[in-house]
Design a protein around this motif. Structure first.
Motif, short mmCIF file in Angstrom:
data_model
loop_
_atom_site.label_atom_id
_atom_site.label_comp_id
_atom_site.label_asym_id
_atom_site.label_seq_id
_atom_site.Cartn_x
_atom_site.Cartn_y
_atom_site.Cartn_z
N ASP A 21 0.83 -1.20 0.00
CA ASP A 21 0.00 0.00 0.00
C ASP A 21 0.87 1.26 0.00
OD1 ASP A 21 -2.47 1.22 -0.07
OD2 ASP A 21 -2.68 1.29 2.10
N LEU A 22 1.94 1.24 -0.79
CA LEU A 22 2.87 2.36 -0.82
C LEU A 22 2.24 3.61 -1.42
CD1 LEU A 22 6.15 0.53 -1.85
CD2 LEU A 22 5.55 1.42 0.38
N ILE A 23 1.43 3.44 -2.43
CA ILE A 23 0.81 4.61 -3.06
C ILE A 23 -0.18 5.26 -2.09
CG2 ILE A 23 -0.75 5.31 -4.92
CD1 ILE A 23 2.11 4.93 -5.81
N GLY A 24 -0.91 4.47 -1.35
CA GLY A 24 -1.83 5.02 -0.35
C GLY A 24 -1.09 5.82 0.72
N LEU A 25 0.04 5.29 1.18
CA LEU A 25 0.85 6.02 2.15
C LEU A 25 1.43 7.29 1.54
CD1 LEU A 25 2.77 3.17 3.99
CD2 LEU A 25 1.05 4.70 4.95
N ALA A 26 1.85 7.22 0.29
CA ALA A 26 2.40 8.41 -0.37
C ALA A 26 1.34 9.51 -0.47
CB ALA A 26 2.91 8.04 -1.76
N ILE A 27 0.11 9.13 -0.75
CA ILE A 27 -0.97 10.12 -0.83
C ILE A 27 -1.24 10.73 0.55
CG2 ILE A 27 -3.45 10.39 -1.26
CD1 ILE A 27 -3.09 8.33 -3.54
N VAL A 28 -1.20 9.90 1.59
CA VAL A 28 -1.40 10.42 2.95
C VAL A 28 -0.31 11.43 3.30
CG1 VAL A 28 -1.31 9.77 5.39
CG2 VAL A 28 -2.66 8.41 3.80
N PHE A 29 0.94 11.11 3.00
CA PHE A 29 2.03 12.05 3.30
C PHE A 29 1.95 13.30 2.42
CE2 PHE A 29 4.05 8.46 5.49
CZ PHE A 29 4.46 9.11 6.64
N LEU A 30 1.47 13.16 1.19
CA LEU A 30 1.30 14.32 0.32
C LEU A 30 0.24 15.26 0.89
CD1 LEU A 30 1.93 15.79 -2.35
CD2 LEU A 30 0.10 14.45 -3.37
N VAL A 31 -0.87 14.70 1.33
CA VAL A 31 -1.93 15.52 1.94
C VAL A 31 -1.43 16.18 3.22
CG1 VAL A 31 -4.20 15.41 3.06
CG2 VAL A 31 -3.82 14.22 0.89
N LEU A 32 -0.67 15.43 4.03
CA LEU A 32 -0.09 15.99 5.23
C LEU A 32 0.86 17.14 4.90
CD1 LEU A 32 0.36 15.83 8.32
CD2 LEU A 32 2.19 14.21 7.85
N ALA A 33 1.64 16.99 3.84
CA ALA A 33 2.57 18.06 3.44
C ALA A 33 1.81 19.30 3.00
CB ALA A 33 3.47 17.55 2.32
N ILE A 51 9.20 12.08 2.26
CA ILE A 51 8.73 10.72 2.51
C ILE A 51 7.80 10.27 1.39
CG2 ILE A 51 7.32 9.28 4.05
CD1 ILE A 51 8.42 10.94 6.38
N ALA A 52 6.90 11.13 0.97
CA ALA A 52 5.98 10.78 -0.12
C ALA A 52 6.76 10.51 -1.41
CB ALA A 52 4.97 11.91 -0.34
N LYS A 53 7.77 11.33 -1.68
CA LYS A 53 8.59 11.14 -2.90
C LYS A 53 9.29 9.79 -2.87
CE LYS A 53 12.54 13.04 -3.08
NZ LYS A 53 13.67 13.96 -3.10
N LEU A 55 8.47 7.10 -1.14
CA LEU A 55 7.49 6.00 -1.24
C LEU A 55 7.08 5.76 -2.69
CD1 LEU A 55 5.24 6.67 1.87
CD2 LEU A 55 6.79 4.74 1.51
N VAL A 56 6.92 6.83 -3.46
CA VAL A 56 6.56 6.68 -4.87
C VAL A 56 7.73 6.05 -5.63
CG1 VAL A 56 6.05 7.93 -6.99
CG2 VAL A 56 4.84 8.50 -4.88
N ILE A 57 8.95 6.47 -5.35
CA ILE A 57 10.12 5.89 -6.03
C ILE A 57 10.25 4.41 -5.71
CG2 ILE A 57 12.65 5.92 -6.07
CD1 ILE A 57 12.45 8.99 -5.73
N ILE A 58 10.09 4.05 -4.44
CA ILE A 58 10.17 2.64 -4.05
C ILE A 58 9.06 1.84 -4.73
CG2 ILE A 58 9.91 1.05 -2.10
CD1 ILE A 58 11.30 3.21 -0.38
N PHE A 59 7.85 2.41 -4.80
CA PHE A 59 6.75 1.73 -5.47
C PHE A 59 7.08 1.46 -6.94
CE2 PHE A 59 3.02 2.11 -8.19
CZ PHE A 59 2.29 1.01 -7.76
N ILE A 60 7.61 2.46 -7.62
CA ILE A 60 7.92 2.30 -9.04
C ILE A 60 9.01 1.26 -9.25
CG2 ILE A 60 8.91 3.48 -11.04
CD1 ILE A 60 7.40 5.99 -10.10
N VAL A 61 10.06 1.28 -8.41
CA VAL A 61 11.13 0.30 -8.53
C VAL A 61 10.59 -1.11 -8.29
CG1 VAL A 61 13.26 -0.53 -7.44
CG2 VAL A 61 12.99 1.90 -7.98
N LEU A 62 9.78 -1.29 -7.24
CA LEU A 62 9.23 -2.62 -6.96
C LEU A 62 8.27 -3.08 -8.05
CD1 LEU A 62 8.61 -2.43 -3.12
CD2 LEU A 62 10.38 -3.70 -4.33
#
Length: 69
Positions: A21-33, A51-53, A55-62
């Motif tokens: 659920d990395l994209i979901g966490l990235a969206i949460v951190f983006l909204v928090l930012a 942190i959001a950036k 998480l998105v990079i890790i998601f894309i690599v995985l």
């Protein structure tokens, strides 16, 4: 995280499986930012954006590694 259960020799072992659920966490951190930036907490906004950036990079690599394998 999703919990799976395996029974081996009458002993229940609980295994944790990463839900991905990395994209979901990235969206949460983006909204928090964004909220922190509006309120004026630039330090929290910067850290949350980093942190959001990552998480998105890790998601894309995985996703690419999973697609290749």
């Amino acid at each position: 995280m999703v919990s799976a259960q395996v029974v081996l020799d009458n002993v229940a072992l609980s295994l944790l499986q990463f839900g991905g659920d990395l994209i979901g966490l990235a969206i949460v951190f983006l909204v928090l930012a964004v909220i922190a930036a509006v309120v004026g907490a630039s330090g929290v906004a910067g850290v949350s954006m980093d942190i959001a950036k990552w998480l998105v990079i890790i998601f894309i690599v995985l996703a690419i590694v999973t697609y290749i394998l």
